[in-house]
Design an enzyme around this catalytic site. Structure first.
Site, PDB file in Angstrom:
ATOM      1  N   ASP A 153     -15.350  21.842 -32.938  1.00 37.92           N
ATOM      2  CA  ASP A 153     -16.559  21.124 -32.892  1.00 37.92           C
ATOM      3  C   ASP A 153     -16.381  20.311 -34.531  1.00 37.92           C
ATOM      4  OD1 ASP A 153     -17.427  21.782 -30.628  1.00 37.92           O
ATOM      5  OD2 ASP A 153     -18.857  23.107 -31.619  1.00 37.92           O
ATOM      6  N   ARG A 209     -11.610  29.290 -25.115  1.00 37.74           N
ATOM      7  CA  ARG A 209     -12.429  30.675 -25.138  1.00 37.74           C
ATOM      8  C   ARG A 209     -13.760  30.778 -24.408  1.00 37.74           C
ATOM      9  NH1 ARG A 209     -13.904  34.052 -30.594  1.00 37.74           N
ATOM     10  NH2 ARG A 209     -15.784  32.577 -30.317  1.00 37.74           N
ATOM     11  N   ASP A 243     -17.045  26.546 -36.011  1.00 38.64           N
ATOM     12  CA  ASP A 243     -16.276  26.364 -34.709  1.00 38.64           C
ATOM     13  C   ASP A 243     -15.188  25.090 -35.119  1.00 38.64           C
ATOM     14  OD1 ASP A 243     -15.327  24.953 -32.260  1.00 38.64           O
ATOM     15  OD2 ASP A 243     -16.795  26.388 -31.362  1.00 38.64           O
ATOM     16  N   THR A 280     -17.736  35.610 -22.549  1.00 41.98           N
ATOM     17  CA  THR A 280     -16.944  36.680 -22.445  1.00 41.98           C
ATOM     18  C   THR A 280     -15.768  36.924 -23.491  1.00 41.98           C
ATOM     19  OG1 THR A 280     -15.297  35.524 -20.986  1.00 41.98           O
ATOM     20  CG2 THR A 280     -17.002  36.406 -19.898  1.00 41.98           C
TER      21      THR A 280
HETATM   22  C1  PRP Z   1     -10.888  28.241 -31.147  1.00 46.00           C
HETATM   23  C2  PRP Z   1      -9.641  28.193 -31.883  1.00 46.00           C
HETATM   24  C3  PRP Z   1      -8.565  29.247 -31.185  1.00 46.00           C
HETATM   25  C4  PRP Z   1      -9.884  30.149 -30.868  1.00 46.00           C
HETATM   26  C5  PRP Z   1      -9.795  31.426 -31.643  1.00 46.00           C
HETATM   27  O1  PRP Z   1     -10.686  27.305 -29.935  1.00 46.00           O
HETATM   28  O2  PRP Z   1      -9.082  27.129 -31.947  1.00 46.00           O
HETATM   29  O3  PRP Z   1      -8.001  28.606 -30.253  1.00 46.00           O
HETATM   30  O4  PRP Z   1     -11.048  29.325 -30.907  1.00 46.00           O
HETATM   31  O5  PRP Z   1     -10.491  32.416 -30.979  1.00 46.00           O
HETATM   32  P1  PRP Z   1      -9.844  33.844 -30.289  1.00 46.00           P
HETATM   33  O6  PRP Z   1      -8.757  34.495 -31.177  1.00 46.00           O
HETATM   34  O7  PRP Z   1     -11.094  34.485 -30.295  1.00 46.00           O
HETATM   35  O8  PRP Z   1      -9.277  33.497 -29.003  1.00 46.00           O
HETATM   36  P2  PRP Z   1     -11.791  27.212 -28.749  1.00 46.00           P
HETATM   37  O9  PRP Z   1     -11.572  28.313 -27.735  1.00 46.00           O
HETATM   38  O10 PRP Z   1     -13.143  27.142 -29.384  1.00 46.00           O
HETATM   39  O11 PRP Z   1     -11.320  25.720 -28.281  1.00 46.00           O
HETATM   40  P3  PRP Z   1     -11.292  24.446 -29.038  1.00 46.00           P
HETATM   41  O12 PRP Z   1     -10.365  24.477 -29.931  1.00 46.00           O
HETATM   42  O13 PRP Z   1     -11.083  23.470 -27.774  1.00 46.00           O
HETATM   43  O14 PRP Z   1     -12.666  24.205 -29.590  1.00 46.00           O
HETATM   44  N1  URA Z   2     -13.201  29.774 -32.821  1.00 42.55           N
HETATM   45  C1  URA Z   2     -13.488  29.322 -34.041  1.00 42.55           C
HETATM   46  O1  URA Z   2     -13.348  27.778 -34.063  1.00 42.55           O
HETATM   47  N2  URA Z   2     -14.075  29.709 -35.180  1.00 42.55           N
HETATM   48  C2  URA Z   2     -14.346  30.899 -34.952  1.00 42.55           C
HETATM   49  O2  URA Z   2     -14.947  31.457 -36.040  1.00 42.55           O
HETATM   50  C3  URA Z   2     -13.989  31.828 -33.909  1.00 42.55           C
HETATM   51  C4  URA Z   2     -13.435  31.063 -32.650  1.00 42.55           C
END
Ligand code: PRP
Ligand code: URA
Length: 208
Positions: free
Chosen positions: A202, A104, A199, A108
């Site tokens: 993370d 994500r 997150d 944006t």
């Molecule tokens: C997180 C999570 C989802 C997304 C959810 O991933 O694991 O995939 O955010 O958010 P959304 O419903 O608004 O799309 P992230 O994009 O942070 O990537 P990551 O797992 O690599 O940290």
């Molecule tokens: N992605 C995450 O990991 N946590 C949130 O709360 C939203 C998006």
């Protein structure tokens, strides 16, 4: 939102509370995600059909019910979905796995696909794995990618969702059953789930 199934079990709630706890370290965080994945899968496949299979037991050859494990393709959405893969593979070790990396954009909130290593899905049950459904953008994107590969069925296993994101999935993909451990209150102005777990990527991999 008939296709959104809030799986309720005290052990699941207890695990999610441990995930929420900021003092849970990344090793335990991944372990709890894996356990939640396993429990959600058990619920998702509650009414699954079994096939008679002849096996050799101690008193001869007998027929017993058996799951066609090769019908399933587990698809974690990287990064945060990765720890859930261990748990589901413990239950269905002969399943295949495919990988989608979706990130994500935190400005944006648009989702970007970086990597698609999902095998052919014709005749398969595709099981998406991602702890978080916030805006629903990432899951929506993942479902669209997977649908192009024509699986028999798509299931999604998720840990925490915001009502906004779940509604988006329900409206756009009513044919996809979403099994989720907790539905939280809302999104904040940065698209994070409140109260949520922060997150997830993370926390799972010790980055910030
Ligand atoms: C997180 C999570 C989802 C997304 C959810 O991933 O694991 O995939 O955010 O958010 P959304 O419903 O608004 O799309 P992230 O994009 O942070 O990537 P990551 O797992 O690599 O940290
Ligand atoms: N992605 C995450 O990991 N946590 C949130 O709360 C939203 C998006």
């Amino acid at each position: 939102m008939e296709n959104i199934i809030n799986v309720k079990h005290p052990l699941l709630v207890n695990l999610v509370t441990k995930l929420r706890d900021i003092n849970t370290n990344s090793y335990d965080f991944r372990k709890y995600l894996s356990e939640v994945g396993r429990i959600l899968l058990i619920e998702a496949l509650r009414d699954e059909e079994l096939q008679e299979k002849e096996i050799q037991i101690w008193i001869g050859k007998y027929r017993f019910p058996s799951l066609n494990e090769q019908k399933y393709v587990f698809i974690p959405i990287l990064r945060a979905g990765l720890p859930m893969l261990d748990g589901v593979l413990e239950m269905i070790p002969l399943a295949r796995s495919g990988f989608l990396a979706i990130k994500r954009n935190e400005e944006t909130l648009e989702s970007v696909l970086y990597y698609d290593r999902v095998p052919p899905l014709e005749g398969k049950t595709a099981v998406l794995l991602d702890p978080m459904v916030a805006t629903g953008g990432s899951l929506d994107y993942a479902i669209s990618v997977v649908k192009k590969k024509n699986p028999d069925r798509i299931i999604s296993l998720n840990v925490i969702g915001a009502p906004e994101g779940l509604k988006r999935i329900s409206d756009k993909h009513p044919d996809v059953k979403v099994f989720i451990a907790q539905i939280d209150e809302r999104l904040n102005d940065r698209g994070y789930i409140i109260p949520g777990i922060g997150d997830a990527g993370d926390r799972a991999f010790n980055t910030e």
